[in-house]
Design a protein around this motif. Structure first.
Motif, mmCIF file in Angstrom:
data_model
loop_
_atom_site.group_PDB
_atom_site.id
_atom_site.type_symbol
_atom_site.label_atom_id
_atom_site.label_comp_id
_atom_site.label_asym_id
_atom_site.label_seq_id
_atom_site.Cartn_x
_atom_site.Cartn_y
_atom_site.Cartn_z
ATOM 1 N N TYR A 5 0.828 -1.206 0.000
ATOM 2 C CA TYR A 5 0.000 0.000 0.000
ATOM 3 C C TYR A 5 0.862 1.256 0.000
ATOM 4 O O TYR A 5 0.656 2.168 -0.805
ATOM 5 N N THR A 69 -8.659 7.050 -1.208
ATOM 6 C CA THR A 69 -9.506 6.203 -2.055
ATOM 7 C C THR A 69 -10.210 7.036 -3.123
ATOM 8 O O THR A 69 -10.246 6.657 -4.296
ATOM 9 N N LEU A 108 -5.499 1.920 -6.304
ATOM 10 C CA LEU A 108 -6.892 1.889 -5.858
ATOM 11 C C LEU A 108 -7.248 0.521 -5.270
ATOM 12 O O LEU A 108 -7.829 0.424 -4.199
ATOM 13 N N GLY A 111 -5.387 -0.052 -2.018
ATOM 14 C CA GLY A 111 -5.932 0.857 -1.037
ATOM 15 C C GLY A 111 -7.285 0.402 -0.511
ATOM 16 O O GLY A 111 -7.554 0.456 0.690
ATOM 17 N N LEU A 112 -8.133 -0.079 -1.419
ATOM 18 C CA LEU A 112 -9.434 -0.592 -0.995
ATOM 19 C C LEU A 112 -9.275 -1.825 -0.109
ATOM 20 O O LEU A 112 -9.941 -1.961 0.924
ATOM 21 N N ASN A 115 -7.717 -0.540 3.345
ATOM 22 C CA ASN A 115 -8.500 0.363 4.190
ATOM 23 C C ASN A 115 -9.916 -0.085 4.447
ATOM 24 O O ASN A 115 -10.577 0.448 5.333
ATOM 25 N N TRP A 116 -10.461 -0.990 3.673
ATOM 26 C CA TRP A 116 -11.864 -1.325 3.844
ATOM 27 C C TRP A 116 -11.941 -2.804 4.090
ATOM 28 O O TRP A 116 -12.540 -3.520 4.498
#
Length: 116
Positions: A5, A69, A108, A111-112, A115-116
């Motif tokens: 990341y 994001t 992206l 990151g998704l 973070n999610w």
């Protein structure tokens, strides 16, 4: 934070940031590309500002993940538009586009996942 990341975000921010600088300082390359793609030159600084905002947004994502994001998603949309501009005029020189696009899509996706 995962190493993937952090690394991808920094690489994407560097690439898009350096492109933004060339657009914003009035370098001849972005102007020639705009001419080739039949985009009015008055949009070159706007495109540079979008790249700069995306680059800064990616870095801000370290502090506020949703901003990163959104910035990565915005850059993906930016490069989809760039692909359309290339194909609209029959340009098949897509190596530079591919490098940027793969980098921001990977940023992206990672990151998704991170973070999610």
């Amino acid at each position: 934070m995962s190493a993937a990341y952090v690394t991808l975000t920094i690489v994407a921010a560097f690439l898009t940031g350096s492109a933004a600088v060339t657009y914003l300082i009035g370098h001849e390359y972005p102007k020639a590309q705009a001419d080739l793609k039949r985009i009015p030159r008055k949009f070159v600084p706007v495109l540079g500002a979008l790249l700069a905002a995306g680059s800064l947004g990616l870095l801000a994502g370290f502090a506020v993940p949703v901003v990163g994001t959104i910035a990565a998603a915005g850059l993906v949309l930016y490069f989809i538009g760039a692909l359309v501009a290339h194909l609209r005029v029959g340009s098949r020189d897509l190596v530079g586009w591919a490098v940027f696009s793969v980098t921001v899509v990977a940023t992206l996706a990672v990151g998704l996942a991170h973070n999610w």
